[in-house]
Each structure stands twice: as structure tokens, then as C-alpha cells.
Design an enzyme around this catalytic site. Structure first.
Site, PDB file in Angstrom:
ATOM      1  N   CYS A 178       0.834  -1.198   0.000  1.00 43.22           N
ATOM      2  CA  CYS A 178       0.000   0.000   0.000  1.00 43.22           C
ATOM      3  C   CYS A 178       0.866   1.243   0.000  1.00 43.22           C
ATOM      4  O   CYS A 178       1.298   1.722   1.057  1.00 43.22           O
ATOM      5  CB  CYS A 178      -0.946  -0.002   1.194  1.00 43.22           C
ATOM      6  SG  CYS A 178      -2.008   1.457   1.209  1.00 43.22           S
ATOM      7  N   CYS A 181      -0.545   4.093   2.053  1.00 41.24           N
ATOM      8  CA  CYS A 181      -0.429   3.990   3.515  1.00 41.24           C
ATOM      9  C   CYS A 181       1.007   4.267   3.961  1.00 41.24           C
ATOM     10  O   CYS A 181       1.237   4.888   4.977  1.00 41.24           O
ATOM     11  CB  CYS A 181      -0.778   2.593   4.016  1.00 41.24           C
ATOM     12  SG  CYS A 181      -2.058   1.774   3.128  1.00 41.24           S
ATOM     13  N   ASP A 182       1.969   3.755   3.215  1.00 39.22           N
ATOM     14  CA  ASP A 182       3.350   3.720   3.721  1.00 39.22           C
ATOM     15  C   ASP A 182       4.332   4.597   2.959  1.00 39.22           C
ATOM     16  O   ASP A 182       5.434   4.852   3.447  1.00 39.22           O
ATOM     17  CB  ASP A 182       3.872   2.267   3.665  1.00 39.22           C
ATOM     18  CG  ASP A 182       3.010   1.331   4.495  1.00 39.22           C
ATOM     19  OD1 ASP A 182       2.454   1.790   5.514  1.00 39.22           O
ATOM     20  OD2 ASP A 182       2.886   0.149   4.134  1.00 39.22           O
TER      21      ASP A 182
END
Ligand code: NAP
Length: 359
Positions: A178, A181-182
Site C-alpha cells: 500500500c 499507507c506507507d
């Protein structure tokens, strides 16, 4: 007393089903998923996959709008605790200019819309179901059970990994599925990164990561991308994205101190291998439906997706159990189609309950 309808999931399908079921007076209960490290790692936290994306440009009714107006809208639409979840989007670079709605904004609005009509929400996973009994019995993580006259399954799908031991070893330490997300984590900033895959997700993630990384290698097993033409063009014209055609990831390289330090790629046309220095690897190779908890209770296809058993309907192999969204759709997999089938499932459930004299 059994619930009239229990909805499992918390993406666009689940909230749309909840909005329709609530407005049809079915007093739905939504199990939106648990907030656990396991769910975080596999991308199954509450609010689903859309909550893991940035701008959503293809969900109808969200044209570009001034960021300050979006903030005002969120403040007005949401109670303070829900607004607080989004507050980060109204500062810094997101706080000015014109933009589409972000995935987390759309999801939080959907959830709130369901709450506004009386939906009850339980922040837990359903880990087991018994569809052989009536009412149906659903079991949550700590063993609590709920009885239901009808069930709508809308648990979506999650990102796939290749299954390499080295990939597993460096999950959370340089390996991710992701980018949104990261990708902004310090370990990835101004460093070379690799993205694996050739579909829209791979291209989208590469484009997104190119904002942080020094260079992004997009590694694809063929010599042609599967991604849509418009997304391909964005990636192929991006000077920070380097295509690595006809290659697969053979091993993630690294050490305990630094996490990921590189990748070894293998050619798909000859036996050559090559090593690239990267500090992150992002997998974007498709999805797996979240159906493990169903364990033989509903008919699934060979990839694990729930099979719709009636044309143009959300019926499953069990009378009274309906499915909506990506959990039953390996083809369209769009937020708007998920929302559409969520609406259909609520209408199907309401009519089924009424035909069986249960409401
Ligand atoms: P996808 O379209 O299924 O693409 C998966 C990619 O991973 C393919 O290029 C595939 O290669 C590759 N792949 C699969 N298994 C692999 C393996 N074991 N080793 C190496 N490569 C492997 O999945 P997706 O990109 O996640 O997209 C899913 C759906 O969501 C699509 O309908 C897409 O249009 C949609 N989507 C839309 C947007 C957007 O509009 N902004 C963004 C993301 C996703 P092959 O091509 O060789 O099969």
C-alpha cells in the site's frame, strides 16, 4: 431477538447497503471490522480499500473543489470525532488548491450517512458463520454471537503478495502492498523504490511514490502494461519512473538493521538476473477476496469470490444471504459498482424478508 439484517464489511458496498436497509426500517447492524495489527498488515482495516487511497477521481458527484471548502463540508457533515480522523487532510499541501475528494473522506461520509439513518456499528470482525441454522449465527473475534434473519456479505478483497520468504521477512520493514499507507514514511523518501505489477494499481502506486522517491522502478512480467491507457501515459511520461519490462521479483534483499536494501529480479525471457538497490518494494499484483471466514458455508468460485446465483441479483447459494461489492466481483472492482451492488443487496434482502413474512 435476531437482527433483521447484519452487514459484514465497511467499504462502499457495506455502507450503501446500510443506508438503504436503515431507510427501509430494517435497523441494520454493520460489523465494520476490527482495528488490529493483522488487519492493518493485510489491508483489511475498517473503511476498506478506498480508505487506503488518496484522491478518487472517478467516483461520481466529486468534481474538483477548493480544499478549504472540503474542510468546511467535512466539519458540517461529521461529528467532531469523525472530523478529527480527517483533519490531517486539511493542513499542509492538501490544505490549499483544488482537488477531488480523498478516499478516506468519501468513506467517512458514507459511514456517517449510514449512522444518520440509525445504523448500528460494531467495530469487530465476524470470524465464523453458521448459515445452516435459522436464524443465522455469526461469531465475532472474542466469541460473541449475533443472530440474523438475513446477512449481507460485503467484506471486499485485499492486496496479494508473491509469497516469497524474503518478502514476508521484510514486511513492515521496506515491503508493503500500500503505497498510499506507507509511501510517505521517512525510509522511502528520496530513495529508489520498486513497484511490482502492471495493472492500474501498479501504475497508480508508482506515480504516487514518484512524489517521494528519488526513482521508481516499475517491474512488470510482460512487455506491455495492463493498466488503462490514461494511467499508462502518466507513468511512461514520468521521468522518475523507470520501466523494468519482462522481469519478476526473485528475492527481496536486506538486513535486520536497514530492512530492504535491494531486489533481485529475474528475466521472464531468458535466465538473466539483475540486482537493483532500493529501500522499498511495493507489491501491486492483484487481490484476494476476504472470504476465509465463510469456510464452506457459501458457494465460492475457484479464486474464492462469492458466486451470485441469480442473474442481476445479489443472491448467494444460501437463501437469505446476499453478497455485494468486491467480495463477489473480480471483474469491475470499482467503488461505484460496489456501492451499486450494496444498494441491490439491501433491496434484495428487504424483499426476501418480506416475502418470507419476516418483516
Ligand atoms: P490487476 O488489474 O489484476 O493487475 C495485476 C497486475 O499484476 C497485472 O499486471 C499482472 O500481470 C500482475 N501480476 C499478477 N500476478 C503476478 C505475479 N505473481 N507476478 C508478477 N506480476 C503479477 O490488478 P490491479 O492493478 O490491482 O487492478 C484491479 C482493478 O482495480 C482493475 O479493474 C483496475 O482497473 C482497478 N483500479 C483502478 C484504479 C483507478 O482507476 N484509479 C486504480 C487501481 C485499480 P499481467 O498483466 O501479466 O497479468
Amino acid at each position: 431477538m435476531p437482527e433483521k439484517v447484519v452487514i459484514i464489511g465497511s467499504g462502499p458496498a457495506a455502507w450503501t447497503a446500510a443506508i438503504y436497509a436503515a431507510r427501509a426500517n430494517l435497523q441494520p447492524v454493520v460489523y465494520e471490522g476490527a482495528i488490529t495489527e493483522e488487519n492493518r498488515l493485510q489491508g483489511t482495516l475498517p473503511l476498506g480499500q478506498l480508505n487506503l487511497t488518496t484522491e478518487v477521481e472517478n467516483y461520481p458527484s466529486w468534481p474538483f473543489v477548493d480544499a478549504a471548502v472540503m474542510e468546511q463540508f467535512s466539519r458540517s457533515a461529521l461529528p467532531p470525532d469523525q472530523f478529527a480522523m480527517l483533519e490531517g487532510y486539511y493542513h499542509g499541501k492538501h490544505g490549499t488548491g483544488r482537488r477531488s475528494a480523498f478516499g478516506p473522506e468519501i468513506m467517512t461520509y458514507m459511514r456517517q450517512q449510514a449512522v444518520n439513518f440509525g445504523t448500528r456499528i460494531i467495530t469487530d470482525d465476524i470470524v465464523q458463520v453458521d448459515f445452516k441454522r435459522r436464524p443465522f449465527v455469526l461469531t465475532a473475534r472474542e466469541g460473541q454471537t449475533v443472530q440474523a434473519l438475513s446477512v449481507i456479505i460485503a467484506t471486499g478483497a485485499r492486496a496479494n503478495y508473491l509469497g516469497l520468504p524474503s518478502e514476508d521477512k521484510y514486511k513492515n520493514n521496506g515491503v508493503s502492498a500500500c503505497a498510499v499507507c506507507d509511501g510517505a514514511l521517512p525510509r522511502f523518501r528520496n530513495k529508489p523504490l520498486a513497484v511490482i505489477g502492471g495493472g492500474d494499481s501498479a501504475v497508480e502506486e508508482s506515480t504516487y511514490l514518484s512524489k517521494f522517491a528519488s526513482n521508481v522502478y516499475l517491474v512488470h512480467r510482460r512487455d506491455q502494461l495492463r493498466a488503462s491507457k490514461i494511467m499508462q501515459a502518466r507513468a511512461l511520461q514520468n521521468p522518475k519512473i523507470t520501466m523494468k519490462w519482462n522481469r519478476v521479483l526473485e528475492e527481496v534483499l536486506g538486513n535486520d538493521k536497514d530492512g530492504v536494501t535491494g531486489v533481485r529480479l529475474k528475466s521472464t525471457v531468458d535466465q538473466q538476473t539483475e540486482t537493483l538497490e532500493v529501500s522499498g518494494v511495493f507489491l501491486a499484483i492483484g487481490h484476494t477476496p476476504n472470504t476465509k471466514f465463510l469456510q464452506g458455508q457459501v458457494k465460492l468460485d475457484d479464486k474464492g469470490y462469492i458466486i451470485w446465483t441469480k442473474p442481476q441479483r445479489t443472491y448467494t447459494s444460501v437463501e437469505g444471504v446476499f453478497a455485494a461489492g468486491d467480495v463477489a466481483d473480480s471483474y469491475y472492482r470499482q467503488a461505484v459498482t460496489a456501492a451499486g451492488t450494496g444498494c441491490m443487496a439491501a433491496i434484495d434482502a428487504e424483499r426476501w424478508l418480506s416475502e418470507h413474512g419476516q418483516v
